[in-house]
Design a protein around this motif. Structure first.
Motif, PDB file in Angstrom:
ATOM      1  N   ALA A 201     114.155  36.507  65.544  1.00  0.00           N
ATOM      2  CA  ALA A 201     114.052  37.806  65.682  1.00  0.00           C
ATOM      3  C   ALA A 201     112.295  38.446  66.141  1.00  0.00           C
ATOM      4  O   ALA A 201     112.157  39.463  66.445  1.00  0.00           O
ATOM      5  N   GLY A 202     111.564  37.558  65.397  1.00  0.00           N
ATOM      6  CA  GLY A 202     110.217  37.558  66.133  1.00  0.00           C
ATOM      7  C   GLY A 202     109.767  38.170  67.435  1.00  0.00           C
ATOM      8  O   GLY A 202     109.404  38.380  67.982  1.00  0.00           O
ATOM      9  N   VAL A 203     110.152  37.006  68.159  1.00  0.00           N
ATOM     10  CA  VAL A 203     110.557  36.787  69.168  1.00  0.00           C
ATOM     11  C   VAL A 203     110.850  37.898  70.489  1.00  0.00           C
ATOM     12  O   VAL A 203     110.585  38.621  71.062  1.00  0.00           O
ATOM     13  N   GLU A 204     112.623  38.222  69.282  1.00  0.00           N
ATOM     14  CA  GLU A 204     112.959  39.823  70.492  1.00  0.00           C
ATOM     15  C   GLU A 204     112.730  40.959  69.838  1.00  0.00           C
ATOM     16  O   GLU A 204     112.487  42.054  71.228  1.00  0.00           O
ATOM     17  N   GLU A 205     111.645  40.692  68.971  1.00  0.00           N
ATOM     18  CA  GLU A 205     111.373  41.711  68.946  1.00  0.00           C
ATOM     19  C   GLU A 205     109.653  42.020  69.615  1.00  0.00           C
ATOM     20  O   GLU A 205     109.520  43.377  70.204  1.00  0.00           O
ATOM     21  N   ALA A 206     109.315  40.967  70.202  1.00  0.00           N
ATOM     22  CA  ALA A 206     108.238  41.611  71.063  1.00  0.00           C
ATOM     23  C   ALA A 206     108.468  41.552  73.079  1.00  0.00           C
ATOM     24  O   ALA A 206     107.867  42.704  73.263  1.00  0.00           O
ATOM     25  N   PHE A 207     109.573  40.836  73.150  1.00  0.00           N
ATOM     26  CA  PHE A 207     110.236  41.552  73.978  1.00  0.00           C
ATOM     27  C   PHE A 207     110.631  43.198  74.109  1.00  0.00           C
ATOM     28  O   PHE A 207     109.871  44.028  74.887  1.00  0.00           O
ATOM     29  N   ALA A 208     111.040  43.177  72.838  1.00  0.00           N
ATOM     30  CA  ALA A 208     111.697  45.195  72.690  1.00  0.00           C
ATOM     31  C   ALA A 208     110.533  45.832  73.049  1.00  0.00           C
ATOM     32  O   ALA A 208     110.351  46.723  73.402  1.00  0.00           O
ATOM     33  N   ALA A 209     109.461  45.325  71.887  1.00  0.00           N
ATOM     34  CA  ALA A 209     107.993  45.964  72.391  1.00  0.00           C
ATOM     35  C   ALA A 209     107.801  46.265  73.141  1.00  0.00           C
ATOM     36  O   ALA A 209     106.910  46.985  73.800  1.00  0.00           O
ATOM     37  N   ALA A 210     107.864  45.491  74.325  1.00  0.00           N
ATOM     38  CA  ALA A 210     106.752  44.942  75.708  1.00  0.00           C
ATOM     39  C   ALA A 210     108.106  45.632  77.081  1.00  0.00           C
ATOM     40  O   ALA A 210     107.240  45.789  78.070  1.00  0.00           O
ATOM     41  N   GLY A 211     108.987  46.477  76.206  1.00  0.00           N
ATOM     42  CA  GLY A 211     109.885  47.160  77.328  1.00  0.00           C
ATOM     43  C   GLY A 211     110.809  45.772  78.428  1.00  0.00           C
ATOM     44  O   GLY A 211     110.860  46.352  79.532  1.00  0.00           O
ATOM     45  N   ARG A 212     110.578  44.955  78.799  1.00  0.00           N
ATOM     46  CA  ARG A 212     111.662  43.381  78.972  1.00  0.00           C
ATOM     47  C   ARG A 212     112.615  43.274  78.426  1.00  0.00           C
ATOM     48  O   ARG A 212     112.953  42.413  76.682  1.00  0.00           O
ATOM     49  N   ALA A 213     113.519  42.284  78.764  1.00  0.00           N
ATOM     50  CA  ALA A 213     114.241  41.429  78.373  1.00  0.00           C
ATOM     51  C   ALA A 213     114.672  40.043  78.742  1.00  0.00           C
ATOM     52  O   ALA A 213     113.444  39.709  79.438  1.00  0.00           O
ATOM     53  N   TYR A 214     114.298  38.997  77.801  1.00  0.00           N
ATOM     54  CA  TYR A 214     114.314  38.017  77.371  1.00  0.00           C
ATOM     55  C   TYR A 214     115.503  37.150  78.379  1.00  0.00           C
ATOM     56  O   TYR A 214     116.377  37.754  78.891  1.00  0.00           O
ATOM     57  N   ASP A 215     115.773  36.052  79.282  1.00  0.00           N
ATOM     58  CA  ASP A 215     116.435  35.333  80.198  1.00  0.00           C
ATOM     59  C   ASP A 215     116.803  34.785  78.725  1.00  0.00           C
ATOM     60  O   ASP A 215     116.757  33.856  78.568  1.00  0.00           O
ATOM     61  N   PRO A 216     118.551  34.333  79.202  1.00  0.00           N
ATOM     62  CA  PRO A 216     119.353  33.990  78.147  1.00  0.00           C
ATOM     63  C   PRO A 216     119.241  32.692  78.747  1.00  0.00           C
ATOM     64  O   PRO A 216     119.199  31.481  77.413  1.00  0.00           O
ATOM     65  N   ALA A 217     119.325  31.845  79.913  1.00  0.00           N
ATOM     66  CA  ALA A 217     119.195  30.661  79.863  1.00  0.00           C
ATOM     67  C   ALA A 217     117.724  29.853  80.048  1.00  0.00           C
ATOM     68  O   ALA A 217     117.327  29.036  79.811  1.00  0.00           O
ATOM     69  N   LEU A 218     117.188  30.535  79.554  1.00  0.00           N
ATOM     70  CA  LEU A 218     115.595  30.042  79.180  1.00  0.00           C
ATOM     71  C   LEU A 218     115.865  29.809  77.491  1.00  0.00           C
ATOM     72  O   LEU A 218     114.566  29.687  77.010  1.00  0.00           O
ATOM     73  N   VAL A 219     116.607  30.490  76.770  1.00  0.00           N
ATOM     74  CA  VAL A 219     116.727  30.369  75.394  1.00  0.00           C
ATOM     75  C   VAL A 219     117.687  28.892  75.300  1.00  0.00           C
ATOM     76  O   VAL A 219     118.612  29.035  75.087  1.00  0.00           O
ATOM     77  N   VAL A 220     116.727  27.565  74.527  1.00  0.00           N
ATOM     78  CA  VAL A 220     117.727  26.379  73.906  1.00  0.00           C
ATOM     79  C   VAL A 220     117.566  26.429  72.514  1.00  0.00           C
ATOM     80  O   VAL A 220     116.584  26.407  72.509  1.00  0.00           O
ATOM     81  N   GLU A 221     118.224  26.313  72.051  1.00  0.00           N
ATOM     82  CA  GLU A 221     118.569  26.112  70.478  1.00  0.00           C
ATOM     83  C   GLU A 221     119.270  24.755  69.915  1.00  0.00           C
ATOM     84  O   GLU A 221     119.680  24.272  71.142  1.00  0.00           O
ATOM     85  N   GLY A 222     118.942  24.082  68.478  1.00  0.00           N
ATOM     86  CA  GLY A 222     119.459  23.308  68.568  1.00  0.00           C
ATOM     87  C   GLY A 222     119.278  22.141  69.041  1.00  0.00           C
ATOM     88  O   GLY A 222     120.022  21.819  68.145  1.00  0.00           O
ATOM     89  N   LEU A 223     117.557  22.276  68.463  1.00  0.00           N
ATOM     90  CA  LEU A 223     117.353  21.190  69.023  1.00  0.00           C
ATOM     91  C   LEU A 223     116.151  20.846  67.524  1.00  0.00           C
ATOM     92  O   LEU A 223     115.867  21.350  67.217  1.00  0.00           O
ATOM     93  N   HIS A 224     116.541  19.865  67.155  1.00  0.00           N
ATOM     94  CA  HIS A 224     116.080  18.674  65.853  1.00  0.00           C
ATOM     95  C   HIS A 224     115.441  17.790  66.015  1.00  0.00           C
ATOM     96  O   HIS A 224     114.214  17.865  65.331  1.00  0.00           O
ATOM     97  N   THR A 225     114.626  17.350  67.628  1.00  0.00           N
ATOM     98  CA  THR A 225     113.309  15.880  68.088  1.00  0.00           C
ATOM     99  C   THR A 225     112.656  16.514  69.219  1.00  0.00           C
ATOM    100  O   THR A 225     112.936  17.550  69.181  1.00  0.00           O
ATOM    101  N   PRO A 226     111.952  16.027  68.712  1.00  0.00           N
ATOM    102  CA  PRO A 226     110.632  16.076  70.004  1.00  0.00           C
ATOM    103  C   PRO A 226     111.249  15.606  71.334  1.00  0.00           C
ATOM    104  O   PRO A 226     111.376  16.843  72.200  1.00  0.00           O
ATOM    105  N   ALA A 227     112.592  14.794  70.759  1.00  0.00           N
ATOM    106  CA  ALA A 227     112.895  14.189  72.086  1.00  0.00           C
ATOM    107  C   ALA A 227     114.204  15.381  72.632  1.00  0.00           C
ATOM    108  O   ALA A 227     114.011  15.737  73.615  1.00  0.00           O
TER     109      ALA A 227
END
Length: 331
Positions: A201-227
């Motif tokens: 939510a903080g990431v989204e707020e930062a983009f919104a405040a800057a008037g920019r959109a993030y690229d969904p292709a650069l967002v990766v979730e479900g990462l549990h380990t360094p590997a």
């Protein structure tokens, strides 16, 4: 039926007409117990006052000198640092600490919490994984204080100690945007985890405040380990339009990102949430969303002891602030 003295599980078994083993499984919150049989056991517990009497005897003897701490993942140095802070307070008060790890599993958390209550700990500090903690309502009513740490619990009134996850992530990504980065990768653990949800939510707020959109292709979730983080960032860097910066949702993901960036000598700005050991020894500068982890554990322990001394129902939230700091490189 129990005729005199304090009821035991044997008495409960006789009252309910079930085996001792079944009573033990129900009382300790173990899964796969027939619901109808569990209801019979719980009804017998209520009729005999089994748990209430056992708790009262413990209070009279003054033996409730143990703090139970249930972390989400004790392999993470973040939780070990918190445990050390709790232990410092407990030792000063001549109390003990028992640690356990839910491994981000709600059923395991419930079993551990009820088992610790059955062992009559003085109170519980829980990093919640379950989405409903009403299973602890009876324990709270019987006088066992519960403190939720790092994430809020639900279903019972309790004090909560939280980091400013949203504000920390917002500041981190806002800084990357202010420094001219437009292709910012975001590496997260599961967004079902409260801290990850708030940081996203903080990431989204930062983009919104800057008037920019993030690229969904650069967002990766479900990462549990360094590997997992290492491999995810490698794929992004090998893409046709790679990121110039990465925000990592926790310290383990930051370590994984660095495992990809450092061998390549990639010119990618790194900002991560949570500090980690040897971060100052990195050969290049990174930014860290830092905070006083000792303060987190100390606040939780002191709040618990305050509730032991004054068991008035608590439902107060304390927010621990974050700050952006440099790590690594020559400063």
């Amino acid at each position: 039926m129990q005729k005199s003295g304090r009821p035991t599980m044997v008495d409960v078994a006789a009252e309910a007409g079930v085996s001792f083993k079944t009573v033990s499984r129900v009382i300790n919150g173990q899964p796969h117990v027939d619901p109808a049989m569990a209801e019979r056991v719980l009804a017998a517990v209520d009729r005999l006052g089994y748990h209430r009497n056992a708790l009262a005897a413990s209070l009279r003897s003054g033996n409730r000198d143990t703090i139970g701490f249930i972390a989400a993942d004790l392999s993470n140095t973040f939780y070990m640092a918190i445990a050390a802070a709790i232990s410092t307070v407990a030792t000063r008060e001549r109390m003990h600490i028992v640690m356990a790890s839910s491994e981000e599993d709600a059923a395991t958390e419930r079993t551990l919490a009820l088992d610790l209550c059955q062992r009559q700990v003085g109170g519980l500090i829980v990093v919640p994984t379950a989405d409903d903690h009403s299973y602890l309502q009876r324990e709270v009513e019987l006088g066992t204080p519960v403190i939720f740490l790092d994430r809020p619990g639900t279903g019972i009134p309790a004090d909560v100690i939280l980091l400013d996850n949203r504000g920390g992530a917002r500041d981190a990504v806002a800084e990357l945007l202010a420094n001219g980065h437009r292709r910012i990768a975001v590496l997260l653990d599961a967004r079902t985890i409260y801290t990850m949800s708030e940081r996203w939510a903080g990431v989204e707020e930062a983009f919104a405040a800057a008037g920019r959109a993030y690229d969904p292709a650069l967002v990766v979730e479900g990462l549990h380990t360094p590997a997992a983080a290492r491999d995810a960032l490698a794929r992004l860097l090998d893409s046709d339009d790679p990121p110039t910066a990465v925000f990592c949702g926790n310290n383990r993901l930051t370590i994984g990102a660095l495992e990809t960036i450092l061998p390549r000598g990639a010119d990618v700005a790194v900002t991560g949430f949570d500090d980690f050991e040897i971060s100052n020894l990195l050969p290049r500068r990174i930014r860290i969303v830092d905070y006083d982890v000792t303060d987190l554990g100390t606040r939780a322990a002191r709040t618990l002891l305050a509730r032991v001394a004054d068991p008035a129902t608590g439902a107060h939230t304390q927010l621990v602030p974050t700050r952006l700091v440099d790590r690594g490189g020559i400063r």
